[in-house]
Each structure stands twice: as structure tokens, then as C-alpha cells.
Design a protein around this motif. Structure first.
Motif, PDB file in Angstrom:
ATOM      1  N   VAL A  45       0.854  -1.197   0.000  1.00 39.91           N
ATOM      2  CA  VAL A  45       0.000   0.000   0.000  1.00 39.91           C
ATOM      3  C   VAL A  45       0.881   1.235   0.000  1.00 39.91           C
ATOM      4  CG1 VAL A  45      -1.727   1.306   1.293  1.00 39.91           C
ATOM      5  CG2 VAL A  45      -1.844  -1.194   1.232  1.00 39.91           C
ATOM      6  N   ARG A  46       0.586   2.150  -0.933  1.00 41.76           N
ATOM      7  CA  ARG A  46       1.292   3.443  -0.954  1.00 41.76           C
ATOM      8  C   ARG A  46       0.492   4.469  -0.181  1.00 41.76           C
ATOM      9  NH1 ARG A  46       2.815   5.585  -6.470  1.00 41.76           N
ATOM     10  NH2 ARG A  46       4.072   6.921  -5.162  1.00 41.76           N
ATOM     11  N   ALA A  47      -0.803   4.618  -0.524  1.00 35.15           N
ATOM     12  CA  ALA A  47      -1.653   5.602   0.151  1.00 35.15           C
ATOM     13  C   ALA A  47      -3.109   5.138   0.094  1.00 35.15           C
ATOM     14  CB  ALA A  47      -1.517   6.969  -0.515  1.00 35.15           C
ATOM     15  N   ARG A  48      -3.797   5.264   1.210  1.00 38.26           N
ATOM     16  CA  ARG A  48      -5.220   4.935   1.280  1.00 38.26           C
ATOM     17  C   ARG A  48      -6.033   6.124   0.787  1.00 38.26           C
ATOM     18  NH1 ARG A  48      -7.376   0.103   2.030  1.00 38.26           N
ATOM     19  NH2 ARG A  48      -5.993  -1.229   3.192  1.00 38.26           N
ATOM     20  N   ILE A  49      -7.004   5.837  -0.059  1.00 35.68           N
ATOM     21  CA  ILE A  49      -7.953   6.859  -0.507  1.00 35.68           C
ATOM     22  C   ILE A  49      -9.153   6.821   0.428  1.00 35.68           C
ATOM     23  CG2 ILE A  49      -9.452   7.583  -2.412  1.00 35.68           C
ATOM     24  CD1 ILE A  49      -7.224   6.277  -4.266  1.00 35.68           C
ATOM     25  N   ASP A  50      -9.637   5.611   0.697  1.00 35.87           N
ATOM     26  CA  ASP A  50     -10.645   5.354   1.721  1.00 35.87           C
ATOM     27  C   ASP A  50     -10.539   3.879   2.098  1.00 35.87           C
ATOM     28  OD1 ASP A  50     -12.147   3.836  -0.176  1.00 35.87           O
ATOM     29  OD2 ASP A  50     -13.434   5.520  -0.673  1.00 35.87           O
ATOM     30  N   ALA A  51     -11.503   3.344   2.830  1.00 36.52           N
ATOM     31  CA  ALA A  51     -11.398   1.971   3.330  1.00 36.52           C
ATOM     32  C   ALA A  51     -11.426   0.919   2.224  1.00 36.52           C
ATOM     33  CB  ALA A  51     -12.511   1.688   4.333  1.00 36.52           C
ATOM     34  N   THR A  52     -11.969   1.265   1.062  1.00 39.14           N
ATOM     35  CA  THR A  52     -12.069   0.287  -0.029  1.00 39.14           C
ATOM     36  C   THR A  52     -11.298   0.694  -1.285  1.00 39.14           C
ATOM     37  OG1 THR A  52     -14.134   1.260  -0.808  1.00 39.14           O
ATOM     38  CG2 THR A  52     -14.312  -0.597   0.744  1.00 39.14           C
ATOM     39  N   MET A  53     -10.400   1.666  -1.157  1.00 31.64           N
ATOM     40  CA  MET A  53      -9.608   2.082  -2.312  1.00 31.64           C
ATOM     41  C   MET A  53      -8.249   2.591  -1.854  1.00 31.64           C
ATOM     42  SD  MET A  53     -10.606   4.791  -5.343  1.00 31.64           S
ATOM     43  CE  MET A  53     -12.126   3.939  -5.704  1.00 31.64           C
ATOM     44  N   PHE A  54      -7.202   2.173  -2.581  1.00 27.74           N
ATOM     45  CA  PHE A  54      -5.864   2.636  -2.255  1.00 27.74           C
ATOM     46  C   PHE A  54      -4.960   2.561  -3.475  1.00 27.74           C
ATOM     47  CE2 PHE A  54      -5.616  -1.921  -1.393  1.00 27.74           C
ATOM     48  CZ  PHE A  54      -4.382  -2.283  -1.925  1.00 27.74           C
ATOM     49  N   THR A  55      -3.835   3.260  -3.400  1.00 28.39           N
ATOM     50  CA  THR A  55      -2.809   3.119  -4.421  1.00 28.39           C
ATOM     51  C   THR A  55      -1.775   2.147  -3.879  1.00 28.39           C
ATOM     52  OG1 THR A  55      -1.489   4.969  -3.595  1.00 28.39           O
ATOM     53  CG2 THR A  55      -3.131   5.469  -5.310  1.00 28.39           C
ATOM     54  N   GLY A  56      -1.204   1.353  -4.779  1.00 29.81           N
ATOM     55  CA  GLY A  56      -0.230   0.374  -4.342  1.00 29.81           C
ATOM     56  C   GLY A  56       0.768   0.036  -5.433  1.00 29.81           C
ATOM     57  N   THR A  57       1.824  -0.652  -5.027  1.00 34.70           N
ATOM     58  CA  THR A  57       2.827  -1.149  -5.960  1.00 34.70           C
ATOM     59  C   THR A  57       2.962  -2.649  -5.762  1.00 34.70           C
ATOM     60  OG1 THR A  57       4.617  -0.722  -4.394  1.00 34.70           O
ATOM     61  CG2 THR A  57       4.150   1.008  -5.998  1.00 34.70           C
ATOM     62  N   PHE A  58       3.325  -3.341  -6.865  1.00 39.46           N
ATOM     63  CA  PHE A  58       3.485  -4.790  -6.812  1.00 39.46           C
ATOM     64  C   PHE A  58       4.155  -5.257  -8.095  1.00 39.46           C
ATOM     65  CE2 PHE A  58      -0.745  -3.514  -8.101  1.00 39.46           C
ATOM     66  CZ  PHE A  58      -0.905  -4.134  -9.336  1.00 39.46           C
ATOM     67  N   PRO A  59       4.792  -6.429  -8.055  1.00 37.14           N
ATOM     68  CA  PRO A  59       5.372  -6.975  -9.278  1.00 37.14           C
ATOM     69  C   PRO A  59       4.249  -7.448 -10.209  1.00 37.14           C
ATOM     70  CG  PRO A  59       5.759  -8.449  -7.417  1.00 37.14           C
ATOM     71  CD  PRO A  59       5.086  -7.238  -6.884  1.00 37.14           C
ATOM     72  N   ALA A  60       4.430  -7.245 -11.489  1.00 36.70           N
ATOM     73  CA  ALA A  60       3.396  -7.619 -12.471  1.00 36.70           C
ATOM     74  C   ALA A  60       3.010  -9.091 -12.372  1.00 36.70           C
ATOM     75  CB  ALA A  60       3.874  -7.284 -13.878  1.00 36.70           C
TER      76      ALA A  60
END
Length: 85
Positions: A45-60
Motif C-alpha cells: 500500500v502506498r496511500a489509502r484513498i478510503d477503506a475500499t480504495m488505495f494506491t499500491g505497488t506490486f510486481p506484475a
């Protein structure tokens, strides 16, 4: 083996023209979820937008697993920007 984006039903990749990804490439995305505060395996998780949405990073390589996850509604991959020199 490349990850074919057009075979994934929950993944949108904009109009970048990219149709596949190297499995080891780290991607950024906005994830929308059914279950509040849920984080799919392999996603940071990079940043939470709300409880059901967030930005994230991961390997493809985990995209197929995320696409099959019942708790994931959608994944919007960040558009790759061209480097201006």
C-alpha cells in the motif's frame, strides 16, 4: 513469460498501448475492493484513498492472482510516461 493485460478482466491499463508486462516489472495501480481495509497478497500500500480504495505497488507477476481475487473489484494501472530528455 509476459503478463498479457488483455486477458485480465479487472485490470484497466488506459491508452498506453502496452498489452503485456514483464513479470518482474514493478507496477503502480489504484485498487478498488469489496472488503474494507483488505490488501491482496503481494501488494504494498502506498496511500489509502478510503477503506475500499488505495494506491499500491506490486510486481506484475501477481496481476493474475489479483485479477482472480474475489475481494478485488478493479485495478487501474498507472500510465507509463515517456521520458523527456
Amino acid at each position: 513469460m509476459e503478463i498479457e493485460l488483455n486477458k485480465l478482466t479487472k485490470v484497466s491499463h488506459g491508452t498506453s498501448g502496452c498489452t503485456s508486462l514483464d513479470p518482474n516489472e514493478v507496477v503502480e495501480a489504484i485498487l478498488k475492493l469489496r472488503t474494507p481495509n483488505y490488501v491482496p497478497v503481494g501488494v504494498d500500500v502506498r496511500a489509502r484513498i478510503d477503506a475500499t480504495m488505495f494506491t499500491g505497488t506490486f510486481p506484475a507477476r501477481v496481476l493474475e492472482q489479483i485479477d482472480a481475487d474475489a475481494d478485488v473489484i478493479s485495478v487501474a494501472l498507472s500510465k507509463r510516461l515517456r521520458i523527456i530528455e
